[in-house]
Enzyme design. Sequence first.
Site, PDB file in Angstrom:
ATOM      1  N   LYS A 132     -20.456   4.341  -6.618  1.00  0.00           N
ATOM      2  CA  LYS A 132     -19.888   3.024  -6.895  1.00  0.00           C
ATOM      3  C   LYS A 132     -19.648   2.825  -8.397  1.00  0.00           C
ATOM      4  CE  LYS A 132     -19.809   1.584  -2.653  1.00  0.00           C
ATOM      5  NZ  LYS A 132     -20.610   0.507  -2.090  1.00  0.00           N
ATOM      6  N   ARG A 166       0.823  -1.223   0.000  1.00  0.00           N
ATOM      7  CA  ARG A 166       0.000   0.000   0.000  1.00  0.00           C
ATOM      8  C   ARG A 166       0.858   1.276   0.000  1.00  0.00           C
ATOM      9  NH1 ARG A 166      -3.792  -0.362   4.933  1.00  0.00           N
ATOM     10  NH2 ARG A 166      -1.994  -1.451   5.822  1.00  0.00           N
ATOM     11  N   HIS A 197     -27.785   1.931   7.453  1.00  0.00           N
ATOM     12  CA  HIS A 197     -27.043   3.024   6.812  1.00  0.00           C
ATOM     13  C   HIS A 197     -26.593   2.595   5.425  1.00  0.00           C
ATOM     14  CE1 HIS A 197     -24.330   6.324   6.071  1.00  0.00           C
ATOM     15  NE2 HIS A 197     -23.341   5.468   5.860  1.00  0.00           N
ATOM     16  N   CYS A 257     -24.551   4.323   1.751  1.00  0.00           N
ATOM     17  CA  CYS A 257     -23.755   5.479   1.343  1.00  0.00           C
ATOM     18  C   CYS A 257     -23.262   5.377  -0.096  1.00  0.00           C
ATOM     19  CB  CYS A 257     -22.554   5.660   2.272  1.00  0.00           C
ATOM     20  SG  CYS A 257     -21.485   4.231   2.431  1.00  0.00           S
ATOM     21  N   HIS A 274     -15.730  12.866   4.010  1.00  0.00           N
ATOM     22  CA  HIS A 274     -14.537  12.473   3.259  1.00  0.00           C
ATOM     23  C   HIS A 274     -13.708  13.688   2.835  1.00  0.00           C
ATOM     24  CE1 HIS A 274     -17.097   8.884   2.910  1.00  0.00           C
ATOM     25  NE2 HIS A 274     -15.951   8.246   2.917  1.00  0.00           N
ATOM     26  N   LEU A 285       1.172   3.515  -2.266  1.00  0.00           N
ATOM     27  CA  LEU A 285       0.468   4.684  -2.789  1.00  0.00           C
ATOM     28  C   LEU A 285      -0.380   5.324  -1.698  1.00  0.00           C
ATOM     29  CD1 LEU A 285      -0.211   6.514  -5.171  1.00  0.00           C
ATOM     30  CD2 LEU A 285      -2.088   4.959  -5.743  1.00  0.00           C
ATOM     31  N   LYS A 286      -1.098   4.510  -0.949  1.00  0.00           N
ATOM     32  CA  LYS A 286      -1.944   5.013   0.135  1.00  0.00           C
ATOM     33  C   LYS A 286      -1.133   5.855   1.119  1.00  0.00           C
ATOM     34  CE  LYS A 286      -4.043   3.344   4.408  1.00  0.00           C
ATOM     35  NZ  LYS A 286      -5.276   4.135   4.444  1.00  0.00           N
ATOM     36  N   TRP A 300     -18.704  -7.749   0.361  1.00  0.00           N
ATOM     37  CA  TRP A 300     -17.367  -7.217   0.617  1.00  0.00           C
ATOM     38  C   TRP A 300     -16.406  -8.302   1.086  1.00  0.00           C
ATOM     39  CZ3 TRP A 300     -18.264  -1.738   3.184  1.00  0.00           C
ATOM     40  CH2 TRP A 300     -18.852  -0.910   2.228  1.00  0.00           C
TER      41      TRP A 300
END
Length: 752
Positions: free
Chosen positions: A119, A17, A639, A641, A692, A19-20, A559
């Site tokens: 998405k 990871r 919830h 999103c 975000h 890049l993160k 997921w």
Amino acid sequence: MNIFSHILGFPRIGSKRELKFSQEKYWNNEIGINDLINIGKKIRKKNLKIQKSSGLDFVCVGDFAWYDHVLSNSMMLGNIPKRHINLNKNKIINIDTLFGIARGFSYKGNLSHASEMTKWFNTNYHYIVPEFSKNTSFKFIWKQILEELDEAITLKFNKIKPILLGPVSYLWLGKVVDKEKFSKLELLDKILPIYKNILFEFEKRNIDWVQIDEPILTLDISKKWLESFIYSYNYLYNKNLKILLTTYFGNIYHNIDTIKNIPVDGIHIDYINSKNDINNIMKNISKDILISLGVINGRNIWKSNLKKIYEDIYFIKKLKRKYFISTSCSLIHVPLDLSLEKNIKNSLKKKFSFAIQKCKELSLLTKSLKESNKEILDDNLLDNSQKNNLNKHFYYIKKNDFCRKSSYKIRRKKQKKSLKIPILPTTTIGSFPQTKKLRNVRLQFKNKKIDLKKYNLEIKKYIKNVIYIQEKLDLDVLVHGEPERNDMVEYFAQHLEGFIFTEFGWVQSYGSRCVKPPIIVNDVYRKKPITLKWTKYAQSKTNKLVKGMLTGPVTILLWSFCREDISKSIVSKQIAMCLRKEVMDLENAGIKIIQIDEPAFREGLPLRKKFVKRYLSWSIEAFKISSSSVKDKTQIHTHMCYSDFNNIINSIIELDADVITIESSRSQLKLLNCLKKIKYPNAIGPGVYDIHTKNIPDVNNIKIIIRKYIKTFDINNLWINPDCGLKTRNWKEVKKSLNNMVKATKELRNEI
């Protein structure tokens, strides 16, 4: 006959990871732009080497993105929202502009909100939605694709295949921001010259094939949109450059009458989703057109049965037509390298294949097809020898298990009496900041550097502090903050039977956000309570209501990397039965509000309309199994999103949650128009600010948003909350934002 192998894209986050972490350090001013750029170069170079050393005939350029490939395309076309053009005094379009569009930006006290995020088709990847107005102008100002192509050429890579998101799909994926309605296709003539110019640049660099992605060809689209493909590719035709029109995530046979007439040199077909129609598709496409077959599943981690694939597609070789073999879609949807996993038993590990391994599978399959020798292939058939104990862990579900005992109107009265919460109740979605200290505590416990007693003490400290902070902010309904959870799916999977876990199996969700999907290898069942301990502890520290927080069955399923030998419907109900027991335990412990999150509910929707009803049937059933055991006075929340819910709003109503909290701030409240029409019957908490972004929401802006909600909904059914969980924000941002949210709400209560 020559047969070539290629992939449609490679993971861009790096093996660990990289890049993160470089993105987040850059955003926090811990590294400079040159450091960030160099990390990107290292990742791209390594990715090219992996593809080459795996034996692939073509390597990809254009699959790398600093945040999202759709946003990269918007930058390439100069389609930058006006509010982001003036981010600095020199009006320079640079990587900070890109990050500003994705995350929002504050400049000299002026806030520029982030673009909407939603998405990517039916995946857990999110893209930044392009914005269009009738007067939008386009210009080739962000030349990342050419810079990275030149970089690969300089590194002496041969047979480079650039990747572009196609012009028609790009327009389809965007949204109109003008008040005046117009067709997005009116902009096609403005962007086609830019694409033509880019293709000319490819030609100058002696590129043979270019991959142009047009995934909307797997959808049900209108005649007008279909005709635009023929028009566009007639315009883009270049006799010196071959175009591979690329489709994925579904079958294209329903649009074959158009596709067969699009003037391109090759067509990529998602074979995984088109097996039943492949013969009919091939019959309709001229033999002069090369066929690229996506035979390796780019969305799951099970090894391919290469011998079976060989036998299934060998007939194409007999037809003596040109073809490539490839992955079904880009490999950004799977982890990078299985060899990094040291803790998975070899008996299971040998059944898996990550991105690097899928490249090697393709290379081996290509070799066998060239030599007409399937004996060189290992028989990698998925071993279905796992024992199904459905009768033991999954009892027959009765009709009464699918519904609450009373209607919402009756439940609402009982809940009002029991819960005693004020009008416009304030709450959060569930998670609070995952600090460096907290992550270190979990890591130390995982690595056995601290014992259970010390770990529990640290988690209790965090929860106690979170309760104190929420009480000080004067939120009405509290949460325990989820300090014990690394990820909303992985945590639950770790406490259920039937899952295994990777150490480095990261997959990009958006920007710097990566997830590590569990793998379902057997029947799913629950041995003991999962959330009860910490929820009860949090409730013991306050007189206010604390929500129990669960991840829903559909989200846990979608997921995770799921088994392919039994249906998703069965697995979803197995998970639902586990959550049903969890809900009953929470209720019996005195928890009066229980939230069952289903952020993946919309993403699981099939791309074709004819398959939607079947999916909604089992997914709604799964949610209702998990939620319907409670008494009328117990309040069930859910919830969702970052998805377009307009076309499934009736199904969301059918879930019959007492309260749904839902993202709406980035989408500029577009959901309101839909909800106005259908008169959403239950309680709702549309987000009042975007979590975000680092931007702190202003009290007056929040009041404006809430007033819009009050005009739309019954004020007695309206909740006030952020868009999503707060785990990715820091405490300073969280406290300021929630303080403003509560202050705005209280001021409005006094006005009513």
